[in-house]
Design a protein around this motif. Sequence first.
Motif, short mmCIF file in Angstrom:
data_model
loop_
_atom_site.label_atom_id
_atom_site.label_comp_id
_atom_site.label_asym_id
_atom_site.label_seq_id
_atom_site.Cartn_x
_atom_site.Cartn_y
_atom_site.Cartn_z
N THR A 184 23.41 69.91 67.22
CA THR A 184 24.53 70.68 67.77
C THR A 184 24.58 72.09 67.20
O THR A 184 25.23 72.98 67.77
N LEU A 185 23.89 72.33 66.09
CA LEU A 185 23.85 73.66 65.46
C LEU A 185 22.59 74.43 65.84
O LEU A 185 22.30 75.46 65.25
N GLY A 186 21.84 73.91 66.82
CA GLY A 186 20.67 74.64 67.31
C GLY A 186 19.34 74.15 66.77
O GLY A 186 18.29 74.68 67.16
N HIS A 199 29.89 76.02 52.91
CA HIS A 199 30.28 75.46 54.21
C HIS A 199 29.20 75.58 55.27
O HIS A 199 29.31 75.00 56.35
N GLU A 200 28.13 76.32 54.99
CA GLU A 200 27.09 76.52 55.99
C GLU A 200 26.24 75.26 56.14
O GLU A 200 25.88 74.62 55.15
N GLY A 201 25.91 74.92 57.35
CA GLY A 201 25.06 73.78 57.60
C GLY A 201 25.76 72.63 58.30
O GLY A 201 26.86 72.78 58.86
N ASP A 254 5.87 78.70 66.90
CA ASP A 254 6.81 79.27 67.87
C ASP A 254 7.82 78.25 68.37
O ASP A 254 8.65 78.56 69.23
N GLY A 255 7.76 77.02 67.86
CA GLY A 255 8.61 75.96 68.38
C GLY A 255 10.01 75.91 67.81
O GLY A 255 10.81 75.07 68.21
N GLY A 256 10.33 76.79 66.86
CA GLY A 256 11.66 76.79 66.28
C GLY A 256 11.79 75.79 65.13
O GLY A 256 10.85 75.06 64.81
N LYS A 257 12.95 75.75 64.52
CA LYS A 257 13.21 74.87 63.38
C LYS A 257 13.43 73.45 63.89
O LYS A 257 14.26 73.21 64.74
N ARG A 258 12.67 72.52 63.30
CA ARG A 258 12.69 71.15 63.81
C ARG A 258 12.66 70.16 62.65
O ARG A 258 11.96 70.37 61.65
N ILE A 259 13.42 69.07 62.78
CA ILE A 259 13.41 67.97 61.81
C ILE A 259 12.44 66.90 62.30
O ILE A 259 12.60 66.40 63.42
N ALA A 283 13.28 70.43 74.55
CA ALA A 283 14.20 69.31 74.44
C ALA A 283 14.79 69.26 73.03
O ALA A 283 14.08 69.51 72.04
N PRO A 284 16.06 68.95 72.89
CA PRO A 284 16.65 68.92 71.55
C PRO A 284 16.07 67.83 70.66
O PRO A 284 16.07 67.97 69.44
N MET A 285 15.55 66.76 71.28
CA MET A 285 15.01 65.66 70.48
C MET A 285 13.94 64.92 71.27
O MET A 285 14.11 64.67 72.46
N MET A 286 12.83 64.63 70.61
CA MET A 286 11.76 63.84 71.21
C MET A 286 11.50 62.62 70.33
O MET A 286 11.41 62.74 69.11
N VAL A 287 11.38 61.45 70.96
CA VAL A 287 11.17 60.20 70.23
C VAL A 287 9.95 59.49 70.80
O VAL A 287 9.86 59.29 72.02
#
Length: 486
Positions: A154-156, A98-100, A348-353, A311-315
């Motif tokens: 939404t999950l960070g 259920h994780e993710g 240092d930018g965190g987990k990013r897609i 920012a949560p998302m950059m395009v």
Amino acid sequence: MKTTPQAVTFIPSHESRSARRQRRQLQGQAVAGRQDPFWKKLGLLAGDGEGAGTSNLQQPLGPHSLRGPHRLHPAPHRASTMTFAAAYPFITESGLGHEGTYIGSDVFGSGAFSYDPWVLYDKGVISGPSIVVIGTVGTGKSMCGKSFVARSITLGRKAAVASDPKGEWVPVANAVGGKVISVGPGRSARVNPLDAGPRSRDLSNAQWQAVVRQRRRQLLVALVSLMRQGVPMHPVEHTALDMALTEAVAANTTPTLPMVLDHLLDPSRETRELVGPDGGRAVAHSLRRTVSGDLEGMFDAPSTVSFDADAPMMVMDTSALIGASEQALSLAAACGATWLEAAITNPDGGKRIVVYDEGWRMLADPYMLVKMSEQWRLARTYGIANLLIMHKVADLNEIGDSTSGHRQKALGLLTEADTRIIYRQKHDSMRLTKDALGLTEAECAQVEELPKGVGLWKVGNRSFIVANQVTSDELKVFSTDHRMMP
């Protein structure tokens, strides 16, 4: 009410096996003496009370005990999960947990299907966080990618789109509170591809300067090579370009492309002595197009926008370049990707897609292919998950034949992705898809018949048929078919 006294048996501790067997035989003989003659004749036991019974396993073996002299030891059987699925149709895959991020429902398991590359990597299910999504037009691959990215935020998690050639990710960024940088003719945004970008805390001053210099030099060489359509630069031209970059940095810590071009056209005395008066002239003319050609006003000035790491998302919206030449699109992709890379590769930018939409165009670009290969290899170091979206594996045929090194390198990105999501494919393209993505014959048969919105998920060595589910509000943002509606 009549009660029957029950015997209480005390079992000694540490009783040996032979003593335990002898005790049971004595108990059985004592009980058998109280049974009805009919049951004695059959060698079975009957309980003293109504409905009670004592197992004949406690009785000594006899000619009428209905027990054989040997125990049954069935031989173990080994088979594939596909065979067991046919032999035991009520046994289904347990799922990934259920994780993710919630994606939809497992068609065969009928349970919820969730996915997170970092969680699965930590569990050892996959060996890398890169993802490939393949599907023909109208099968739901874009909807899958957008729902996965938006819900992961939404999950960070965070997201970045290196190039959005059709502007499809702009509504997604606006919906999740992200930021959009639009470049192109008539747009006000300026992006300096030679920006240093955020600095990692783990690098010293000397190490950071070396990283920035190497990144800038690679971009300049790539721009010149793109303008020459792959014709390599001469050694003297490399030297001239290095000298021009060094002099531009000495004059301004944040150089721009026009500054480098000026030093190429008007070299210093030291550069003239080293490469001659015209050593960098040809390189300057190749680079001039980024300043006064198709890309004028986009990448030739200090940045008016900045990459917001929080920012949560950059395009990077490049939809204004629709209809431009292939070279102009490649130049814009190279400049935008280099600028974006300087920001997203910060540990240092965190987990990013990191999303690469219209992947066939990216893979056809030699410079972008090199950059993508680097990010595929260093994804775990940077904490990023690469998401490549394309139509079909057969698109790689436009890059070259089976002997082409460029094509083999692009194909390697697909095979190295431990998560492969395949939406419906046409029959004539299934052979290439099967070989490139390691599908079985049964999986190929499923892929050809998949309805819209349902895809085959190959996660490590496990396979799932997943129906992507979206809400009505998400559909308004993610759908790319609104212009086809009446």
